[in-house]
Each structure stands twice: as structure tokens, then as C-alpha cells.
Design a protein around this motif. Structure first.
Motif, PDB file in Angstrom:
ATOM      1  N   GLY A 156       0.830  -1.205   0.000  1.00 36.33           N
ATOM      2  CA  GLY A 156       0.000   0.000   0.000  1.00 36.33           C
ATOM      3  C   GLY A 156       0.862   1.252   0.000  1.00 36.33           C
ATOM      4  O   GLY A 156       0.588   2.217  -0.730  1.00 36.33           O
ATOM      5  N   ALA A 157       1.916   1.224   0.792  1.00 35.03           N
ATOM      6  CA  ALA A 157       2.834   2.357   0.820  1.00 35.03           C
ATOM      7  C   ALA A 157       3.536   2.524  -0.524  1.00 35.03           C
ATOM      8  O   ALA A 157       3.721   3.647  -0.990  1.00 35.03           O
ATOM      9  CB  ALA A 157       3.858   2.168   1.943  1.00 35.03           C
ATOM     10  N   ALA A 158       3.910   1.409  -1.141  1.00 36.29           N
ATOM     11  CA  ALA A 158       4.591   1.475  -2.438  1.00 36.29           C
ATOM     12  C   ALA A 158       3.729   2.191  -3.467  1.00 36.29           C
ATOM     13  O   ALA A 158       4.212   3.032  -4.228  1.00 36.29           O
ATOM     14  CB  ALA A 158       4.940   0.067  -2.918  1.00 36.29           C
ATOM     15  N   GLU A 159       2.445   1.862  -3.481  1.00 39.08           N
ATOM     16  CA  GLU A 159       1.537   2.520  -4.427  1.00 39.08           C
ATOM     17  C   GLU A 159       1.457   4.018  -4.156  1.00 39.08           C
ATOM     18  O   GLU A 159       1.490   4.834  -5.074  1.00 39.08           O
ATOM     19  CB  GLU A 159       0.150   1.886  -4.323  1.00 39.08           C
ATOM     20  N   ALA A 160       1.395   4.383  -2.885  1.00 41.46           N
ATOM     21  CA  ALA A 160       1.307   5.801  -2.522  1.00 41.46           C
ATOM     22  C   ALA A 160       2.618   6.535  -2.792  1.00 41.46           C
ATOM     23  O   ALA A 160       2.615   7.725  -3.113  1.00 41.46           O
ATOM     24  CB  ALA A 160       0.919   5.942  -1.052  1.00 41.46           C
ATOM     25  N   LEU A 161       3.738   5.847  -2.672  1.00 42.36           N
ATOM     26  CA  LEU A 161       5.047   6.472  -2.847  1.00 42.36           C
ATOM     27  C   LEU A 161       5.501   6.524  -4.301  1.00 42.36           C
ATOM     28  O   LEU A 161       6.464   7.219  -4.630  1.00 42.36           O
ATOM     29  CB  LEU A 161       6.097   5.702  -2.033  1.00 42.36           C
ATOM     30  N   ALA A 162       4.840   5.794  -5.170  1.00 44.80           N
ATOM     31  CA  ALA A 162       5.298   5.626  -6.554  1.00 44.80           C
ATOM     32  C   ALA A 162       5.510   6.943  -7.293  1.00 44.80           C
ATOM     33  O   ALA A 162       6.389   7.042  -8.134  1.00 44.80           O
ATOM     34  CB  ALA A 162       4.334   4.737  -7.331  1.00 44.80           C
TER      35      ALA A 162
END
Length: 184
Positions: A156-162
Motif C-alpha cells: 500500500g505504501a509502495a503505491e502511494a510512494l510511486a
């Protein structure tokens, strides 16, 4: 003279054309009709392969997701057997796929909203969670369920940080930090 393709080869051709359409027109520009036109086939051929736009989007999402997952698996296999290196290659592979396959995010957004597509997204997320948990388990003292939950959070963080500057480094820090023992 038109070459007759096997059903599987035709499906691959259609999915290739669908990727190109999403890349050029966005997911909203992908319909069964636009796909038939872009692939140079009749509409019934496209309908026979996918049935509905939702069916097309799901198959395209599965295909793109598999490419993304394969890239991450390959990166993990090449990583040095140390937590920082494994975390770094997971983060780098995730961000490389995001930048090299922008259509994945577009198709992911397009498949949201129906129970069928939500189930597919959940299935594919679970596959990523298992991949990450398997790669990170040797470096973690967490139980399997706790590790999987942390992997869900990291994804979830990866998607937000992308789309953020410094996102890849932040993702690596979250992966490593999520496996460290809790301090009281």
C-alpha cells in the motif's frame, strides 16, 4: 493474405494491442470496438476472447501484473542474501515496473468497482504478498501472518510512494524497518 493465428496467439496479439491502446489513449480509450479496430480483426473475434470490456480489462490486468511480478521475482533472485539488498531490489523492481509500465496503473484503476474485478485485484495482491513474504522471511523473526500483514502495508505504501521524489528510498526503509524487532 491474412495469416490465421491459433486462439492463444490471437489472444496474445489482442492483449499486445490493448497495452498499446492504453499507453496511447488511456484505459478509458480501451473498448472491445477500439481493440478490434487497432488489432485489425472483426468485433466478434474480440468478443469471443473477452466477452465484455470488464473481461478484457481483467485479462489485461492479469497479464501486466504477471510481467510486474516476474520482474520482481528475477530481481530478488539476483539480490545478495542480505535484508538491505533484498529490500533494495524489491523497491527498485517495483519502481522500475511503475515507470516502465504506466498502463498497469491505468488498468488497475479501471478495474476497480465491481465485485468481480475487486476479487481479481485481491487475488493478485495476495500473490505479491506471498512473493514478498517469501523473499523477506529469512530476515524476519515475525510469524507468517504478521509478516504477510506488513507486506500488505508495504505494498500500500509502495503505491502511494510511486509518484513521489524519494519514494524508492522510503519504500526500502519501510521494508527494512518493518522487519526489525519491536522496541519497548
Amino acid at each position: 493474405m491474412t495469416v490465421r493465428l491459433s486462439k492463444q496467439a490471437r489472444r496474445e496479439q489482442l492483449l499486445d494491442a490493448a497495452v498499446a491502446l492504453v499507453r496511447s489513449r488511456g484505459a478509458d480509450g480501451l473498448t472491445l470496438v477500439t481493440l478490434a479496430e487497432a488489432a485489425g480483426v472483426s468485433r466478434p473475434i474480440v468478443y469471443d476472447h473477452f466477452g465484455t470490456r470488464s473481461g478484457l480489462l481483467i485479462e489485461l490486468y492479469r497479464r501486466l501484473d504477471e510481467r510486474h511480478k516476474t520482474a520482481i521475482e528475477a530481481a530478488v533472485r539476483e539480490a545478495a542474501p542480505e535484508l538491505d539488498d533484498v529490500a533494495r531490489v524489491i523497491g527498485a523492481a517495483y519502481f522500475a515496473c511503475v515507470s516502465e509500465m504506466p498502463e498497469l496503473a491505468a488498468v488497475s484503476a479501471a478495474v476497480k468497482g465491481t465485485p468481480e474485478t475487486e476479487a481479481v485485484q485481491r487475488e493478485l495482491l495476495d500473490g505479491y504478498v506471498e512473493l514478498m513474504a517469501a523473499a523477506l522471511a529469512p530476515y524476519s523473526k515475525l510469524g507468517a501472518d504478521a509478516l504477510r500483514l506488513r507486506c500488505v502495508g508495504v505494498l500500500g505504501a509502495a503505491e502511494a510512494l510511486a509518484s513521489r521524489p524519494g519514494g524508492e528510498e522510503a519504500l526500502v526503509a519501510l521494508i527494512v524497518g518493518g522487519l526489525l524487532p519491536r522496541r519497548c
